[in-house]
Design a protein around this motif. Structure first.
Motif, PDB file in Angstrom:
ATOM      1  N   LEU A  45      17.045  53.735  29.626  1.00  0.00           N
ATOM      2  CA  LEU A  45      15.891  52.944  29.215  1.00  0.00           C
ATOM      3  C   LEU A  45      16.365  51.761  28.373  1.00  0.00           C
ATOM      4  O   LEU A  45      17.158  51.943  27.445  1.00  0.00           O
ATOM      5  N   VAL A  46      15.880  50.554  28.691  1.00  0.00           N
ATOM      6  CA  VAL A  46      16.266  49.360  27.919  1.00  0.00           C
ATOM      7  C   VAL A  46      15.001  48.635  27.477  1.00  0.00           C
ATOM      8  O   VAL A  46      14.074  48.462  28.265  1.00  0.00           O
ATOM      9  N   PHE A  47      14.973  48.229  26.199  1.00  0.00           N
ATOM     10  CA  PHE A  47      13.856  47.426  25.697  1.00  0.00           C
ATOM     11  C   PHE A  47      14.346  46.039  25.355  1.00  0.00           C
ATOM     12  O   PHE A  47      15.401  45.879  24.750  1.00  0.00           O
ATOM     13  N   CYS A  48      13.557  45.038  25.751  1.00  0.00           N
ATOM     14  CA  CYS A  48      13.905  43.637  25.502  1.00  0.00           C
ATOM     15  C   CYS A  48      12.706  42.948  24.879  1.00  0.00           C
ATOM     16  O   CYS A  48      11.572  43.225  25.272  1.00  0.00           O
ATOM     17  N   PRO A  49      12.942  41.996  23.971  1.00  0.00           N
ATOM     18  CA  PRO A  49      11.791  41.275  23.424  1.00  0.00           C
ATOM     19  C   PRO A  49      11.099  40.461  24.508  1.00  0.00           C
ATOM     20  O   PRO A  49      11.751  39.996  25.445  1.00  0.00           O
ATOM     21  N   GLU A  50       9.796  40.314  24.368  1.00  0.00           N
ATOM     22  CA  GLU A  50       9.023  39.499  25.323  1.00  0.00           C
ATOM     23  C   GLU A  50       9.404  38.041  25.086  1.00  0.00           C
ATOM     24  O   GLU A  50       9.276  37.547  23.973  1.00  0.00           O
ATOM     25  N   ASP A  51       9.925  37.374  26.127  1.00  0.00           N
ATOM     26  CA  ASP A  51      10.286  35.965  25.926  1.00  0.00           C
ATOM     27  C   ASP A  51       9.560  35.050  26.890  1.00  0.00           C
ATOM     28  O   ASP A  51       9.891  33.880  27.036  1.00  0.00           O
ATOM     29  N   GLY A  52       8.568  35.600  27.568  1.00  0.00           N
ATOM     30  CA  GLY A  52       7.763  34.764  28.463  1.00  0.00           C
ATOM     31  C   GLY A  52       8.424  34.522  29.813  1.00  0.00           C
ATOM     32  O   GLY A  52       7.804  33.987  30.718  1.00  0.00           O
ATOM     33  N   ALA A  53       9.701  34.911  29.947  1.00  0.00           N
ATOM     34  CA  ALA A  53      10.411  34.605  31.189  1.00  0.00           C
ATOM     35  C   ALA A  53      10.633  35.838  32.050  1.00  0.00           C
ATOM     36  O   ALA A  53      11.068  35.722  33.186  1.00  0.00           O
ATOM     37  N   ILE A  54      10.358  37.028  31.499  1.00  0.00           N
ATOM     38  CA  ILE A  54      10.578  38.258  32.271  1.00  0.00           C
ATOM     39  C   ILE A  54       9.268  38.657  32.948  1.00  0.00           C
ATOM     40  O   ILE A  54       8.190  38.521  32.370  1.00  0.00           O
ATOM     41  N   ALA A  55       9.371  39.158  34.159  1.00  0.00           N
ATOM     42  CA  ALA A  55       8.195  39.682  34.860  1.00  0.00           C
ATOM     43  C   ALA A  55       8.542  41.044  35.432  1.00  0.00           C
ATOM     44  O   ALA A  55       9.718  41.340  35.677  1.00  0.00           O
ATOM     45  N   LEU A 108      18.266  51.863  24.867  1.00  0.00           N
ATOM     46  CA  LEU A 108      19.100  50.714  24.500  1.00  0.00           C
ATOM     47  C   LEU A 108      18.171  49.533  24.212  1.00  0.00           C
ATOM     48  O   LEU A 108      17.040  49.497  24.678  1.00  0.00           O
ATOM     49  N   ARG A 109      18.689  48.603  23.425  1.00  0.00           N
ATOM     50  CA  ARG A 109      17.979  47.337  23.244  1.00  0.00           C
ATOM     51  C   ARG A 109      18.878  46.212  23.682  1.00  0.00           C
ATOM     52  O   ARG A 109      20.101  46.320  23.548  1.00  0.00           O
ATOM     53  N   GLY A 110      18.276  45.147  24.171  1.00  0.00           N
ATOM     54  CA  GLY A 110      19.122  44.039  24.595  1.00  0.00           C
ATOM     55  C   GLY A 110      18.359  42.745  24.700  1.00  0.00           C
ATOM     56  O   GLY A 110      17.154  42.693  24.433  1.00  0.00           O
ATOM     57  N   ARG A 111      19.107  41.701  25.114  1.00  0.00           N
ATOM     58  CA  ARG A 111      18.520  40.373  25.300  1.00  0.00           C
ATOM     59  C   ARG A 111      19.001  39.816  26.632  1.00  0.00           C
ATOM     60  O   ARG A 111      20.152  40.062  27.006  1.00  0.00           O
ATOM     61  N   PRO A 112      18.146  39.052  27.294  1.00  0.00           N
ATOM     62  CA  PRO A 112      18.603  38.444  28.558  1.00  0.00           C
ATOM     63  C   PRO A 112      19.830  37.574  28.313  1.00  0.00           C
ATOM     64  O   PRO A 112      19.913  36.890  27.296  1.00  0.00           O
ATOM     65  N   VAL A 113      20.762  37.623  29.232  1.00  0.00           N
ATOM     66  CA  VAL A 113      21.957  36.785  29.133  1.00  0.00           C
ATOM     67  C   VAL A 113      21.543  35.367  29.498  1.00  0.00           C
ATOM     68  O   VAL A 113      20.946  35.133  30.541  1.00  0.00           O
ATOM     69  N   ARG A 114      21.830  34.431  28.607  1.00  0.00           N
ATOM     70  CA  ARG A 114      21.352  33.062  28.802  1.00  0.00           C
ATOM     71  C   ARG A 114      22.377  32.153  29.465  1.00  0.00           C
ATOM     72  O   ARG A 114      22.190  30.965  29.542  1.00  0.00           O
ATOM     73  N   ALA A 115      23.507  32.712  29.869  1.00  0.00           N
ATOM     74  CA  ALA A 115      24.566  31.880  30.455  1.00  0.00           C
ATOM     75  C   ALA A 115      24.063  31.182  31.715  1.00  0.00           C
ATOM     76  O   ALA A 115      23.099  31.637  32.338  1.00  0.00           O
ATOM     77  N   PRO A 116      24.707  30.063  32.139  1.00  0.00           N
ATOM     78  CA  PRO A 116      24.231  29.312  33.307  1.00  0.00           C
ATOM     79  C   PRO A 116      24.163  30.160  34.571  1.00  0.00           C
ATOM     80  O   PRO A 116      23.342  29.908  35.436  1.00  0.00           O
ATOM     81  N   GLN A 117      25.038  31.203  34.647  1.00  0.00           N
ATOM     82  CA  GLN A 117      25.048  31.989  35.885  1.00  0.00           C
ATOM     83  C   GLN A 117      23.922  33.020  35.912  1.00  0.00           C
ATOM     84  O   GLN A 117      23.832  33.795  36.842  1.00  0.00           O
ATOM     85  N   THR A 118      23.050  33.019  34.859  1.00  0.00           N
ATOM     86  CA  THR A 118      21.950  33.974  34.831  1.00  0.00           C
ATOM     87  C   THR A 118      21.174  33.953  36.142  1.00  0.00           C
ATOM     88  O   THR A 118      20.787  32.899  36.610  1.00  0.00           O
ATOM     89  N   GLN A 119      21.009  35.129  36.700  1.00  0.00           N
ATOM     90  CA  GLN A 119      20.388  35.156  38.008  1.00  0.00           C
ATOM     91  C   GLN A 119      19.163  36.020  37.915  1.00  0.00           C
ATOM     92  O   GLN A 119      19.174  37.057  37.259  1.00  0.00           O
ATOM     93  N   VAL A 120      18.075  35.561  38.487  1.00  0.00           N
ATOM     94  CA  VAL A 120      16.854  36.364  38.542  1.00  0.00           C
ATOM     95  C   VAL A 120      16.612  36.688  40.005  1.00  0.00           C
ATOM     96  O   VAL A 120      16.489  35.785  40.832  1.00  0.00           O
ATOM     97  N   VAL A 121      16.605  37.957  40.311  1.00  0.00           N
ATOM     98  CA  VAL A 121      16.348  38.361  41.696  1.00  0.00           C
ATOM     99  C   VAL A 121      14.897  38.767  41.773  1.00  0.00           C
ATOM    100  O   VAL A 121      14.478  39.658  41.060  1.00  0.00           O
ATOM    101  N   ARG A 122      14.111  38.109  42.568  1.00  0.00           N
ATOM    102  CA  ARG A 122      12.696  38.497  42.680  1.00  0.00           C
ATOM    103  C   ARG A 122      12.403  39.017  44.072  1.00  0.00           C
ATOM    104  O   ARG A 122      12.989  38.588  45.023  1.00  0.00           O
TER     105      ARG A 122
END
Ligand code: SF4
Length: 456
Positions: A415-425, A442-456
């Motif tokens: 289980l992972v919890f992330c803060p709401e940043d308006g960009a996760i769906a 676990l807690r975490g934050r989205p990786v903000r590096a340029p290679q960040t990939q969102v698979v929808r």
């Protein structure tokens, strides 16, 4: 096997139905299938049982008090029926296969008792009995179909169980093993993917016996291969594997197939050979250890969870200590522990449930305490790592006034919890940098590096 609906429904016989479900994923999957079938027949699901003209109880029998909950619900609905006479009561699931003596006191309230695999008795009853819904809709809002729209969904691959573990009531209630045809499973996965599912868990009491009863060389490994090839969903899991039937073909398929997650539930039940023998599990601890080594060889980094029963009839202090030792040795990621509950009709029930409840509770807490420190240590190693997380839903924080947070799971099912940043769906799969860990999440934050990939 899903039952195609062929029942003719007239507008005056459309019902509002409510399904109450208890127990395992398999019961939840059955409820979803029943609901879909009834909706196809023209009936309408409602979330409030008091507004329903038919209440379907899908009960669990694993523990004695699970059945008692079902009987209690029938009693409460029976009181409503006596007062107003406006409700049909249907019973299904494991509770529907209780012995005639167990069901007899409740029969006076039940309109139909049917197996979850065959809905026709329920469909026929509803087709015959006038329901409250006419063509003029009364503005009553249908409840969401159970499970619909979820990111993580289940599909039953094999029903029943042919083993006879001495403590278990399931084979008496769920019947013989019966694998569903591959094409039917693939169709259901595709349908759920079309509805938004991103992860499918294939279900079976012994999922790794899938295909034994089918013609041709069908196994769970070949089924996973087919599901992986279809690419309907990015993640596949399966539940529950039996150690006896875990072979290297399956482990190799898990390691090889991209969509199959690196996670497995492998119930050991006890860490003592004599207790395992009396449980009728079909393996000893040496065999179990060897399966773990084989799994970790084929699937490096695999997360393994297990189930433990404490207080099995005659379990001595030393035998229980062997269980604790095995937990420390194997280092499971998650342990589900339950105190032994005698189920009428099983072999173990005849041996007597003699251990004091306080001693059972003591052993249960000892397992929980040992596992808490093991899981905390395993999860701590993930801090600083980047994990692929599939997000399921935005959840309220347990801390009053704190912002809601996104809940998701790693491929290893943590289980992972992330803060709401308006960009996760819901349904997004993202790389997440793990910043904190406890034994449970676990807690975490989205990786903000340029290679960040969102698979929808
Ligand atoms: S394998 Fe054993 S514990 Fe699992 S459902 Fe079958 S009889 Fe029950």
């Amino acid at each position: 096997m899903s039952t195609p609906s062929t029942i003719q429904i007239h507008s005056e016989t459309r019902h509002r139905f409510h399904i109450w479900t208890s127990g395992c994923q398999m019961n939840k999957d059955d409820s979803e299938r029943i609901a879909r079938s009834l909706v196809r027949d023209g009936h309408v699901p409602v979330s409030d049982p008091d507004r329903a003209s038919v209440v379907i109880l899908n009960g669990c029998s694993v523990r004695d008090n699970s059945d008692r909950k079902v009987w209690g619900r029938i009693g409460a609905l029976g009181a409503r029926k006596r007062r107003c006479g406006d409700v049909l009561i249907a019973l299904t699931g494991c509770s529907a296969a209780a012995t005639p003596e167990e069901i007899a006191p409740h029969l006076k309230w039940l309109d139909v008792v049917f197996p979850a695999r065959d809905l026709r008795p329920l469909q026929e009853l509803l087709a015959e009995q006038p329901g409250p819904i006419t063509d003029d809709w009364d503005g009553f809002l249908p409840a969401e179909l159970p499970g619909a729209g979820g990111v993580s969904r289940c599909v039953t691959a094999i029903h029943g169980c042919d083993r006879r573990c001495t403590f278990c009531i399931v084979p008496f209630r769920r019947g013989r093993e019966e694998s569903r045809p591959v094409a039917e499973i693939l169709r259901e996965i595709e349908q759920k993917a079309d509805e938004g599912a991103r992860e499918i868990t294939l279900l079976g009491q012994i999922i790794n016996k899938y295909g034994d009863d089918l013609d041709g060389p069908h196994t769970l490994a070949t089924l996973l291969e087919r599901v992986d090839t279809e690419r309907s969903v990015p993640r596949i899991r399966f539940l529950t594997a039996h150690p006896r039937n875990l072979d290297s073909d399956l482990a190799a398929a898990m390691g090889r197939l991209d969509t199959v997650c690196e996670e497995l539930n492998l119930p050991v039940q006890s860490g003592d050979d004599e207790v395992l023998r009396r449980m009728g599990r079909g393996y000893d601890t040496a065999f179990f250890r060897e399966r773990i080594v084989m799994l970790r060889h084929h699937v490096p980094g695999i997360a393994i969870s297990t189930d433990i029963i404490v207080g099995f009839p005659g379990e001595t202090e030393a035998q229980f200590e062997n269980t604790l030792s095995l937990l420390r040795e194997i280092q499971f990621d998650v342990v589900h522990v339950a105190a032994f509950s005698a189920r009428h009709g099983t072999v173990a029930a005849k041996w007597g449930d003699t251990m004091e409840p306080a001693e059972k509770l003591h052993r249960l807490h000892a397992v929980e305490t040992a596992q808490k420190s093991i899981a905390a240590e395993l999860n701590a190693h993930l801090v600083g790592a980047t994990e692929e997380v599939l997000f399921e839903e935005l959840r309220e924080s347990p801390v009053a006034g704190a912002a809601p947070r996104w809940m998701g799971r790693t491929r290893s099912n943590k289980l992972v919890f992330c803060p709401e940043d308006g960009a996760i769906a819901a349904g997004d799969i993202r790389p997440i940098a793990i910043t904190e860990a406890t034994a449970w999440s676990l807690r975490g934050r989205p990786v903000r590096a340029p290679q960040t990939q969102v698979v929808r």
